[in-house]
Design an enzyme around this catalytic site. Sequence first.
Site, PDB file in Angstrom:
ATOM      1  N   VAL A  96      43.135  49.913  67.991  1.00  0.00           N
ATOM      2  CA  VAL A  96      44.278  50.303  67.540  1.00  0.00           C
ATOM      3  C   VAL A  96      45.487  49.414  68.221  1.00  0.00           C
ATOM      4  O   VAL A  96      46.382  48.992  67.324  1.00  0.00           O
ATOM      5  CB  VAL A  96      44.525  51.639  67.626  1.00  0.00           C
ATOM      6  CG1 VAL A  96      44.940  52.209  68.808  1.00  0.00           C
ATOM      7  CG2 VAL A  96      45.342  52.341  66.546  1.00  0.00           C
ATOM      8  N   ASP A 141      40.505  47.334  72.626  1.00  0.00           N
ATOM      9  CA  ASP A 141      41.350  48.397  72.062  1.00  0.00           C
ATOM     10  C   ASP A 141      41.603  47.977  70.767  1.00  0.00           C
ATOM     11  O   ASP A 141      42.553  47.113  70.414  1.00  0.00           O
ATOM     12  CB  ASP A 141      42.531  48.806  72.892  1.00  0.00           C
ATOM     13  CG  ASP A 141      42.956  50.062  72.663  1.00  0.00           C
ATOM     14  OD1 ASP A 141      43.149  50.454  71.283  1.00  0.00           O
ATOM     15  OD2 ASP A 141      43.252  50.912  73.327  1.00  0.00           O
ATOM     16  N   ASP A 179      34.937  53.241  75.212  1.00  0.00           N
ATOM     17  CA  ASP A 179      35.903  52.379  76.065  1.00  0.00           C
ATOM     18  C   ASP A 179      35.186  51.244  76.876  1.00  0.00           C
ATOM     19  O   ASP A 179      35.751  50.314  77.381  1.00  0.00           O
ATOM     20  CB  ASP A 179      36.537  53.578  77.037  1.00  0.00           C
ATOM     21  CG  ASP A 179      37.595  54.288  76.119  1.00  0.00           C
ATOM     22  OD1 ASP A 179      38.387  53.897  75.433  1.00  0.00           O
ATOM     23  OD2 ASP A 179      37.267  55.682  76.156  1.00  0.00           O
ATOM     24  N   LYS A 198      49.962  57.669  75.533  1.00  0.00           N
ATOM     25  CA  LYS A 198      49.003  56.781  74.782  1.00  0.00           C
ATOM     26  C   LYS A 198      49.663  56.339  73.652  1.00  0.00           C
ATOM     27  O   LYS A 198      49.508  55.155  73.164  1.00  0.00           O
ATOM     28  CB  LYS A 198      47.744  57.752  74.380  1.00  0.00           C
ATOM     29  CG  LYS A 198      46.433  56.906  73.937  1.00  0.00           C
ATOM     30  CD  LYS A 198      45.378  57.934  73.881  1.00  0.00           C
ATOM     31  CE  LYS A 198      44.735  58.374  75.131  1.00  0.00           C
ATOM     32  NZ  LYS A 198      43.536  59.222  74.801  1.00  0.00           N
ATOM     33  N   PHE A 258      44.512  58.434  67.037  1.00  0.00           N
ATOM     34  CA  PHE A 258      44.545  59.759  67.337  1.00  0.00           C
ATOM     35  C   PHE A 258      44.428  59.906  69.035  1.00  0.00           C
ATOM     36  O   PHE A 258      43.866  58.950  69.513  1.00  0.00           O
ATOM     37  CB  PHE A 258      43.039  60.354  66.548  1.00  0.00           C
ATOM     38  CG  PHE A 258      43.236  60.783  65.226  1.00  0.00           C
ATOM     39  CD1 PHE A 258      43.368  59.970  64.376  1.00  0.00           C
ATOM     40  CD2 PHE A 258      43.135  62.252  65.166  1.00  0.00           C
ATOM     41  CE1 PHE A 258      43.534  60.425  63.001  1.00  0.00           C
ATOM     42  CE2 PHE A 258      43.152  62.805  63.773  1.00  0.00           C
ATOM     43  CZ  PHE A 258      43.386  61.827  62.865  1.00  0.00           C
ATOM     44  N   LYS A 284      13.878  45.474  76.240  1.00  0.00           N
ATOM     45  CA  LYS A 284      13.854  46.582  76.879  1.00  0.00           C
ATOM     46  C   LYS A 284      13.887  46.975  78.573  1.00  0.00           C
ATOM     47  O   LYS A 284      12.908  46.190  78.841  1.00  0.00           O
ATOM     48  CB  LYS A 284      12.548  47.622  76.300  1.00  0.00           C
ATOM     49  CG  LYS A 284      12.962  48.998  76.582  1.00  0.00           C
ATOM     50  CD  LYS A 284      11.745  49.919  75.764  1.00  0.00           C
ATOM     51  CE  LYS A 284      11.834  51.338  76.213  1.00  0.00           C
ATOM     52  NZ  LYS A 284      10.521  52.132  76.176  1.00  0.00           N
ATOM     53  N   LYS A 301      49.748  52.132  73.461  1.00  0.00           N
ATOM     54  CA  LYS A 301      49.070  51.506  72.315  1.00  0.00           C
ATOM     55  C   LYS A 301      49.800  50.904  71.180  1.00  0.00           C
ATOM     56  O   LYS A 301      49.410  50.181  70.306  1.00  0.00           O
ATOM     57  CB  LYS A 301      47.776  52.620  71.736  1.00  0.00           C
ATOM     58  CG  LYS A 301      46.989  52.887  72.515  1.00  0.00           C
ATOM     59  CD  LYS A 301      46.065  53.876  71.963  1.00  0.00           C
ATOM     60  CE  LYS A 301      44.716  54.166  73.050  1.00  0.00           C
ATOM     61  NZ  LYS A 301      43.632  53.433  72.907  1.00  0.00           N
ATOM     62  N   ASN A 335      28.850  58.350  71.879  1.00  0.00           N
ATOM     63  CA  ASN A 335      29.898  59.460  71.899  1.00  0.00           C
ATOM     64  C   ASN A 335      29.662  60.415  70.538  1.00  0.00           C
ATOM     65  O   ASN A 335      28.787  60.052  69.897  1.00  0.00           O
ATOM     66  CB  ASN A 335      31.359  59.026  72.053  1.00  0.00           C
ATOM     67  CG  ASN A 335      31.942  58.452  70.842  1.00  0.00           C
ATOM     68  OD1 ASN A 335      32.029  59.195  69.700  1.00  0.00           O
ATOM     69  ND2 ASN A 335      32.312  57.552  70.970  1.00  0.00           N
TER      70      ASN A 335
END
Length: 401
Positions: free
Chosen positions: A309, A307, A278, A339, A325, A288, A343, A210
């Site tokens: 956190v 996850d 995620d 959230k 965050f 490859k 969490k 990301n």
Amino acid sequence: MALPKSVLLIISGSVASYKSLELIRLMRAEGITVTAILTKGGAEFITPLAVSALTGTKTYTDLFSLTDETEMGHIQLSRVADVVLVAPASANIIANMAAGLSNDLVTTALLATNKPVLIAPAMNHKMWSHPATQRNITQLIADGVQLIAPTAGDMACGETGVGRMAEPASIMHALAALPATGGQPLAGKRAIVTSGPTIESIDPVRYLGNRSSGKQGHAVAQALADAGADVTLLCGEVNLPNPHGVKVVRIHNAESMLAAATAALPADIFVGAAAVADWKPSITAPQKIKKQNVLDILTLEFLPTVDVVASIAQNPQRPALVVGFAAETENVIEHARAKRQRKGCDWILANEVGAALAFGMDENTVTLISATEEEHWPLASKRAIAEKLVSKIIQHFNTAH
Ligand code: CTP
């Protein structure tokens, strides 16, 4: 607690003015030199004589006096103290500060100061929640003023709600939490910070990743270390220098980030600023993946990752303060509230991300969401956001213990 040596106390007009007498007593008991300015409104509730009796020194009033200016000009008055504290801060003085007015000694001193400014608002709950006051508070926070939030309860006017000035003891904690005057307020505390992106391998050469730059997480790690915390930074691939005085552990995927975070426990503080992938491919190809034909379509199956956190929040060695965050592209606050609960975080910092927002930028705008409060922090540098978060953390630990 590391308290400032001297405070310029501005007492504005509110029934809570009487509490500033107790506040002066507490500050004096800690050896703090207190100089006070009493506004015209403040003088409706308490007298300069009562204030001077406690500070042991001259109390200044709203009006410019030639003698005062000769003895100590307003500029000097605003700068000799380590900290300027407005307690109580009425709606009126808050509006004046937000507008940058300088029509009396207090507002002039507030404009001229080069020291940290704290405000402890006190007013009727409708006045506090009025959009104009909230707009002014948002502006003041953006200007770097530190808010000592008012509390809920019965008010002198007979109504009930949020608007009571914080208790003098809480104000003392806020003074001790100021990084500029508090030295190393997080000395002895251990912190784990995650930062940057994680990647999940598709094959030896390709991965799912990301756009996280790591700027916010690295700034948080630096600010925590500057406040004296022992910081372990777990970070993915980023193009940033390591923060000073921080132990850096490089990781690649969600699983290794969780393993490194668990290994770094016990800790007092966990801040999850990483953009953890995620999903991961259900199979990572050992070689490859080759095209047989230029028109071949590749279909991949993805499984959820761990996850980090949420796992840390459930760990038997859960840090006392877990901060996450929330990167959202729509319905930012609602998604972030959900959230936080899902969490198990104590606080979540919600920010909007998108093509030109947050990711990779030097500035950010966030809302801090806890079980009891929501505080909007307007656009500021990621460093300023990190410092504000760390002041909140310091305040939290000072109040909790
Ligand atoms: N996070 C984590 N592990 C994951 C995913 C996210 O620890 N596998 C953490 C992030 O570091 C951040 C918080 O969870 O502190 C929220 O991350 P975010 O990307 O906003 O949320 P997601 O969990 O990915 O939820 P969604 O994709 O539904 O927005």
